[in-house]
Design a protein around this motif. Structure first.
Motif, PDB file in Angstrom:
ATOM      1  N   PRO A   1      -1.655   5.426  -3.024  1.00 15.54           N
ATOM      2  CA  PRO A   1      -0.554   6.323  -3.358  1.00 15.54           C
ATOM      3  C   PRO A   1       0.165   5.821  -4.610  1.00 15.54           C
ATOM      4  CG  PRO A   1      -0.444   5.568  -1.062  1.00 15.54           C
ATOM      5  CD  PRO A   1      -1.433   4.695  -1.766  1.00 15.54           C
ATOM      6  N   THR A   2       0.698   6.739  -5.384  1.00 18.63           N
ATOM      7  CA  THR A   2       1.459   6.336  -6.571  1.00 18.63           C
ATOM      8  C   THR A   2       2.674   5.497  -6.184  1.00 18.63           C
ATOM      9  OG1 THR A   2       2.633   8.459  -6.493  1.00 18.63           O
ATOM     10  CG2 THR A   2       0.734   8.304  -7.969  1.00 18.63           C
ATOM     11  N   GLY A   3       3.136   5.647  -4.936  1.00 15.23           N
ATOM     12  CA  GLY A   3       4.301   4.893  -4.487  1.00 15.23           C
ATOM     13  C   GLY A   3       3.999   3.484  -4.025  1.00 15.23           C
TER      14      GLY A   3
ATOM     15  N   GLY B   1       7.116   6.384  -0.389  1.00 17.38           N
ATOM     16  CA  GLY B   1       6.202   7.486  -0.174  1.00 17.38           C
ATOM     17  C   GLY B   1       5.765   7.668   1.257  1.00 17.38           C
ATOM     18  N   VAL B   2       4.964   8.717   1.489  1.00 17.21           N
ATOM     19  CA  VAL B   2       4.603   9.119   2.841  1.00 17.21           C
ATOM     20  C   VAL B   2       3.663   8.131   3.532  1.00 17.21           C
ATOM     21  CG1 VAL B   2       4.920  11.573   2.360  1.00 17.21           C
ATOM     22  CG2 VAL B   2       2.667  10.538   2.027  1.00 17.21           C
ATOM     23  N   ALA B   3       2.977   7.303   2.751  1.00 17.73           N
ATOM     24  CA  ALA B   3       1.986   6.387   3.343  1.00 17.73           C
ATOM     25  C   ALA B   3       2.483   4.961   3.479  1.00 17.73           C
ATOM     26  CB  ALA B   3       0.706   6.406   2.502  1.00 17.73           C
TER      27      ALA B   3
ATOM     28  N   HIS C   1      -1.346   9.206   7.092  1.00 16.77           N
ATOM     29  CA  HIS C   1      -1.183   9.598   5.694  1.00 16.77           C
ATOM     30  C   HIS C   1      -1.956   8.653   4.767  1.00 16.77           C
ATOM     31  CE1 HIS C   1       2.388  11.578   7.515  1.00 16.77           C
ATOM     32  NE2 HIS C   1       2.063  12.530   6.660  1.00 16.77           N
ATOM     33  N   GLY C   2      -1.881   7.355   5.042  1.00 20.44           N
ATOM     34  CA  GLY C   2      -2.595   6.401   4.203  1.00 20.44           C
ATOM     35  C   GLY C   2      -4.088   6.644   4.206  1.00 20.44           C
ATOM     36  N   THR C   3      -4.627   6.965   5.376  1.00 17.07           N
ATOM     37  CA  THR C   3      -6.052   7.267   5.501  1.00 17.07           C
ATOM     38  C   THR C   3      -6.441   8.465   4.646  1.00 17.07           C
ATOM     39  OG1 THR C   3      -6.270   6.364   7.724  1.00 17.07           O
ATOM     40  CG2 THR C   3      -7.792   8.109   7.127  1.00 17.07           C
TER      41      THR C   3
END
Length: 313
Positions: A203-205, A225-227, A276-278
């Motif tokens: 993720p960009t975050g 971020g979401v992940a 989300h990370g997946t």
């Protein structure tokens, strides 16, 4: 720091303790340039993530090296690594203490306790939980299980790579997988060295690998971020950085909106529930951040499913 031979040894060591997870071929219209695209369904692994592979290799290795004392094992984890360590320890009747950040999801903490681990919440960041876990292990003589930067952990995770290569009959060019601390990437890249390339998707975050490759070494990054609950390491591991440099593994970044869209696509089209990370790994393909060459043979690792599914519909 780890090689294919380490992964082979890990595979022999944990044989019978982990699941051989299946492949699902992605519909061709989703990635039209590729010859074939498989999803490696590692979210079906024990405790819901690839981490079980590394945890079993670490625990069994420690037992082989002289046993684990009454203090058992200690880990620091936002959830998945801790669950894997708790599961492996329980299999061998070993006490486990898992340190988590105070903002770790409640359902992951509940699952840790269900697996028999003592859960200790410390600080707001993984780094704070990590320091507390290391101090605990040193004070009580427990075996420390690093979430991603430990040779046994990385080599165990790498067994996913050798398994995947066998399942595709060796007809595999590229593996896309999510990167946080890099323990999965390190193991898979070592396992597939000289056979297939590995692309780490972040993720960009939380650009840990991307930043390390740009800066020439592991560097702290901000986490957002979401992940962040599953890919929330503040820096890439030393082992992952070394393996990435040696094998030529590269980094691709994806935005949160693309991660969310990929996660929804997996649910809506295949009824697959992942973290989300997946979903970041698939997001790189669907959003065009990774563009395969014509005829390329791809595998996307779905590495974890410990998530709240209520926001999928």
């Amino acid at each position: 720091m780890i090689t294919h031979s380490d992964v082979s040894a890990a595979r022999r060591r944990i044989s019978g303790s982990v699941r051989r997870t299946p492949l699902l071929e992605l519909d061709s219209e989703l990635v039209p340039a590729a010859a074939r695209t498989w999803l490696k369904l590692e979210q079906l692994q024990h405790t819901g993530s690839f981490k079980a592979r590394g945890a079993f290799n670490r625990v069994v290795s420690a037992l082989e090296e002289g046993g684990i004392g009454e203090s058992g094992v200690v880990a620091a984890s936002g959830g998945n690594a801790g669950m894997a360590v708790a599961h492996a320890a329980a299999r061998y009747g070993i006490p486990a203490r898992v340190y988590v950040p105070e903002n770790a999801p409640a359902f992951k903490r509940a699952k840790l306790r269900e697996l028999g681990a003592e859960v200790v919440a410390v600080g707001e960041r993984y780094s704070e939980a990590y320091r507390a876990a290391v101090e605990d292990a040193e004070r009580h003589g427990a075996a420390f299980c690093h979430a991603y930067d430990q040779p046994e952990m990385c080599a165990g995770n790498g067994t996913l790579g050798t398994e995947l290569f066998e399942q595709t009959g060796g007809e595999l060019d590229t593996v896309l997988l999510a990167v946080g601390g890099g323990g999965l990437m390190a193991g898979v890249a070592a396992a597939l060295e000289s056979h297939a390339r590995v692309v780490g998707v972040e993720p960009t975050g939380v650009p840990t690998l991307h930043t390390a490759l740009a800066e020439g070494g592991p560097t702290d990054v901000a986490v957002s971020g979401v992940a962040k609950d599953s890919l929330g390491a503040t820096r890439i591991g030393e082992i992952a950085h070394e393996v990435a440099g040696r094998t030529g593994a590269r980094s691709v970044l994806v935005d949160d909106e693309h991660i969310l869209a990929a996660r929804r696509r997996l649910w809506q089209r295949y009824r697959i529930v992942v973290e989300h990370g997946t979903a970041a790994a698939l997001a790189a393909l669907l959003a065009g951040e990774y563009q395969p060459e014509r005829g390329e043979r791809l595998a996307v690792v779905l590495c974890g499913a410990n998530t709240d599914p209520t926001d999928l519909v």
